[in-house]
Write an enzyme that holds these catalytic residues in place. Structure first.
Site, PDB file in Angstrom:
ATOM      1  N   CYS A   1      -2.454   0.397   8.788  1.00 53.70           N
ATOM      2  CA  CYS A   1      -1.750   1.196   7.789  1.00 53.70           C
ATOM      3  C   CYS A   1      -1.340   2.494   8.484  1.00 53.70           C
ATOM      4  CB  CYS A   1      -2.680   1.448   6.611  1.00 53.70           C
ATOM      5  SG  CYS A   1      -1.905   2.322   5.261  1.00 53.70           S
TER       6      CYS A   1
ATOM      7  N   CYS B   1       0.813  -1.228   0.000  1.00 54.27           N
ATOM      8  CA  CYS B   1       0.000   0.000   0.000  1.00 54.27           C
ATOM      9  C   CYS B   1       0.842   1.271   0.000  1.00 54.27           C
ATOM     10  CB  CYS B   1      -0.966   0.006   1.187  1.00 54.27           C
ATOM     11  SG  CYS B   1      -0.190   0.221   2.796  1.00 54.27           S
TER      12      CYS B   1
ATOM     13  N   ARG C   1      -4.927  -4.980   8.956  1.00 55.22           N
ATOM     14  CA  ARG C   1      -3.812  -4.219   8.394  1.00 55.22           C
ATOM     15  C   ARG C   1      -3.841  -2.825   9.001  1.00 55.22           C
ATOM     16  NH1 ARG C   1      -3.593  -0.622   3.816  1.00 55.22           N
ATOM     17  NH2 ARG C   1      -5.669  -1.376   3.227  1.00 55.22           N
TER      18      ARG C   1
ATOM     19  N   HIS D   1      -2.586  11.260  15.578  1.00 55.33           N
ATOM     20  CA  HIS D   1      -3.146  10.500  14.454  1.00 55.33           C
ATOM     21  C   HIS D   1      -2.026   9.623  13.921  1.00 55.33           C
ATOM     22  CE1 HIS D   1      -5.212   9.465  10.758  1.00 55.33           C
ATOM     23  NE2 HIS D   1      -4.139   9.880  10.088  1.00 55.33           N
TER      24      HIS D   1
ATOM     25  N   HIS E   1      -4.801   4.292   9.816  1.00 60.94           N
ATOM     26  CA  HIS E   1      -6.092   3.602   9.816  1.00 60.94           C
ATOM     27  C   HIS E   1      -5.877   2.099   9.911  1.00 60.94           C
ATOM     28  CE1 HIS E   1      -7.086   7.520   8.089  1.00 60.94           C
ATOM     29  NE2 HIS E   1      -8.271   7.331   8.645  1.00 60.94           N
TER      30      HIS E   1
ATOM     31  N   ASP F   1      -8.342  -6.080   5.710  1.00 61.06           N
ATOM     32  CA  ASP F   1      -7.835  -6.777   4.528  1.00 61.06           C
ATOM     33  C   ASP F   1      -6.397  -7.271   4.693  1.00 61.06           C
ATOM     34  OD1 ASP F   1      -6.445  -4.397   4.440  1.00 61.06           O
ATOM     35  OD2 ASP F   1      -7.155  -3.788   2.461  1.00 61.06           O
TER      36      ASP F   1
END
Length: 147
Positions: free
Chosen positions: A118, A63, A116, A100, A103, A107
Site C-alpha cells: 500500500c 483501500c 499488498r 517513506h 506499508h 491481505d
C-alpha cells in the site's frame, strides 16, 4: 545516493511529497494521483528515481492508495517494523533515498502472492512505457514487450 543529490531532489518535492517521503506521512485515501492510474509503465521513487513497481503488479485493493503485489526488485526497498499510532505494521522505504513509501500487508490477492504493498502516490513518479527510454529506464522496456 549522496547527500548533495538527495538534498537537491528533496528541494524539488511538493509539500505533500515532502510530508510523505521525509516525515513518514500518509496522503489522503482516494485523493491521490496514482490510485486510479491504469496506464502501463514503471513507478519509481520520487526522490532517488530507483525503480520500485510496475503497472503489471498493480491491483485495485479498494483501500484508496495504489496497491502492488510485489516490488520490481527487493534490493530497492527496505521493510521494517512500524509500531507508530498504536499499530503493528511493516513500513516500506526506498533503499537509496530512504524515502517513506507506505506499508506492506499480508491481505493481498492469494493468486498474486498474498501481499499488498500500500504505497502513497506522493512517494512515486510514474513513467509510461512509451517514455521509459527517454527517461533513462530503457533497460525496463523488456518487461513490457508482448503486452
Amino acid at each position: 545516493m549522496n547527500n548533495t543529490l538527495k538534498e537537491k531532489a528533496i528541494s524539488r518535492l511538493t509539500p505533500m511529497q515532502y510530508y510523505v517521503t521525509q516525515q513518514n506521512g500518509t496522503e489522503p485515501p482516494h485523493e491521490n494521483e496514482f490510485n486510479d492510474n491504469h496506464q502501463e509503465g514503471l513507478y519509481v521513487d520520487v526522490v532517488s528515481g530507483e525503480p520500485l513497481f510496475t503497472s503489471f503488479d498493480k491491483f485495485d485493493s479498494g483501500c484508496g492508495w495504489p496497491s502492488f503485489s510485489k516490488s520490481i526488485n527487493n534490493d530497492n526497498i527496505i521493510e521494517k517494523a512500524d509500531h507508530s499510532h498504536g499499530m503493528n505494521r511493516v513500513e516500506v522505504r526506498s533503499t537509496k533515498a530512504d524515502s517513506h513509501l507506505g506499508h506492506v500487508f499480508n491481505d493481498g490477492p492469494k493468486a498474486l502472492g498474498g501481499l499488498r504493498y500500500c504505497i502513497n502516490s506522493a512517494a512515486l513518479r510514474f513513467i509510461p512505457t512509451e517514455e521509459l527510454e527517454s527517461a533513462g529506464y530503457g533497460q525496463y522496456l523488456k518487461l513490457f514487450k508482448n503486452t
